[in-house]
Design an enzyme around this catalytic site. Sequence first.
Site, short mmCIF file in Angstrom:
data_model
loop_
_atom_site.label_atom_id
_atom_site.label_comp_id
_atom_site.label_asym_id
_atom_site.label_seq_id
_atom_site.Cartn_x
_atom_site.Cartn_y
_atom_site.Cartn_z
N ASP A 11 0.87 -1.17 0.00
CA ASP A 11 0.00 0.00 0.00
C ASP A 11 0.91 1.23 0.00
O ASP A 11 2.05 1.17 0.48
CB ASP A 11 -0.88 -0.03 1.25
CG ASP A 11 -1.59 1.28 1.49
OD1 ASP A 11 -2.39 1.68 0.64
OD2 ASP A 11 -1.31 1.91 2.53
N ALA A 12 0.41 2.34 -0.52
CA ALA A 12 1.24 3.55 -0.58
C ALA A 12 1.00 4.48 0.60
O ALA A 12 1.88 4.69 1.44
CB ALA A 12 0.98 4.29 -1.90
N TYR A 13 -0.22 5.02 0.69
CA TYR A 13 -0.50 6.09 1.65
C TYR A 13 -0.73 5.54 3.05
O TYR A 13 -1.68 4.81 3.29
CB TYR A 13 -1.69 6.91 1.17
CG TYR A 13 -1.43 7.56 -0.17
CD1 TYR A 13 -0.56 8.63 -0.27
CD2 TYR A 13 -2.02 7.07 -1.33
CE1 TYR A 13 -0.29 9.22 -1.50
CE2 TYR A 13 -1.76 7.65 -2.56
CZ TYR A 13 -0.89 8.73 -2.64
OH TYR A 13 -0.62 9.30 -3.86
N ARG A 42 -7.80 13.02 6.27
CA ARG A 42 -7.54 11.61 5.98
C ARG A 42 -8.79 10.75 6.21
O ARG A 42 -9.12 9.87 5.41
CB ARG A 42 -6.40 11.11 6.86
CG ARG A 42 -6.10 9.61 6.75
CD ARG A 42 -5.72 9.20 5.34
NE ARG A 42 -5.22 7.82 5.30
CZ ARG A 42 -4.98 7.14 4.20
NH1 ARG A 42 -5.21 7.70 3.02
NH2 ARG A 42 -4.52 5.91 4.25
N SER A 117 -2.25 0.76 -4.97
CA SER A 117 -2.74 1.92 -4.24
C SER A 117 -4.05 2.48 -4.80
O SER A 117 -4.33 2.37 -6.00
CB SER A 117 -1.68 3.02 -4.28
OG SER A 117 -2.15 4.23 -3.72
N ASN A 118 -4.79 3.14 -3.91
CA ASN A 118 -5.94 3.93 -4.33
C ASN A 118 -5.52 5.15 -5.15
O ASN A 118 -6.35 5.74 -5.85
CB ASN A 118 -6.71 4.43 -3.10
CG ASN A 118 -7.63 3.38 -2.50
OD1 ASN A 118 -7.98 2.40 -3.14
ND2 ASN A 118 -8.02 3.59 -1.25
#
Length: 222
Positions: A11-13, A42, A117-118
Amino acid sequence: MIDNIKACVFDAYGTLFDVHSPVARSAESLGEKADPLSRLWREKQLQYTWLRSLMGLHADFWQITGDALDYAMNVTGADRAMRDRLLEAYLTPDAYGDALPALRALKEKGKTTAILSNGSPRMLESATRTAGLCDSLDAVLSIEEVGVYKPHPKVYRLACDRLGCEPAEICFVSMNPWDASGAAAFGLRVARINRFDQPGDVLPGEIAAVIYTLEELPDLVA
């Protein structure tokens, strides 16, 4: 030990990138509103991904991030003149200090590395390039390829299809408990990174391991 792994997918964030760093850079200007603004931004960003997926009204992560910022600024009363600066900062979030060393160590072990990622392709390209992660990643995958957000199974299937792996051959790493559960329910082997001592969600999917820094990951996968 998580055995028979061909690829480590991140995942990125929240996992590789600090989602609160865009606001932190302007904390002096925002004053006491900085922390509540960042947390609400967030929170709404994630909620809007889930709600739009359920509504069948997709918008990319850049639009959702802007919409969530607008909501958070309205609620906290933050100076609207700061909007563009804050939103642009989301293109270059700070990478956590353990991200690059972990990716390099995994590459040295012969593992395929990727982001799932989203984030929109533009956001992910900017974030990985700015953080110097590009050379340590074999693929950067955005949910825009399937048009629905995590934790929909189509997202995790995308990683299998693009990397040519069976679910059990992928170790998926996320700081977000709901994302970790979604990936595990799909069949990926999941290492949840618990950076902030969060409890896991009570959801389907068995988590293979819980780690507290990405530096633990290279020795965990085989």
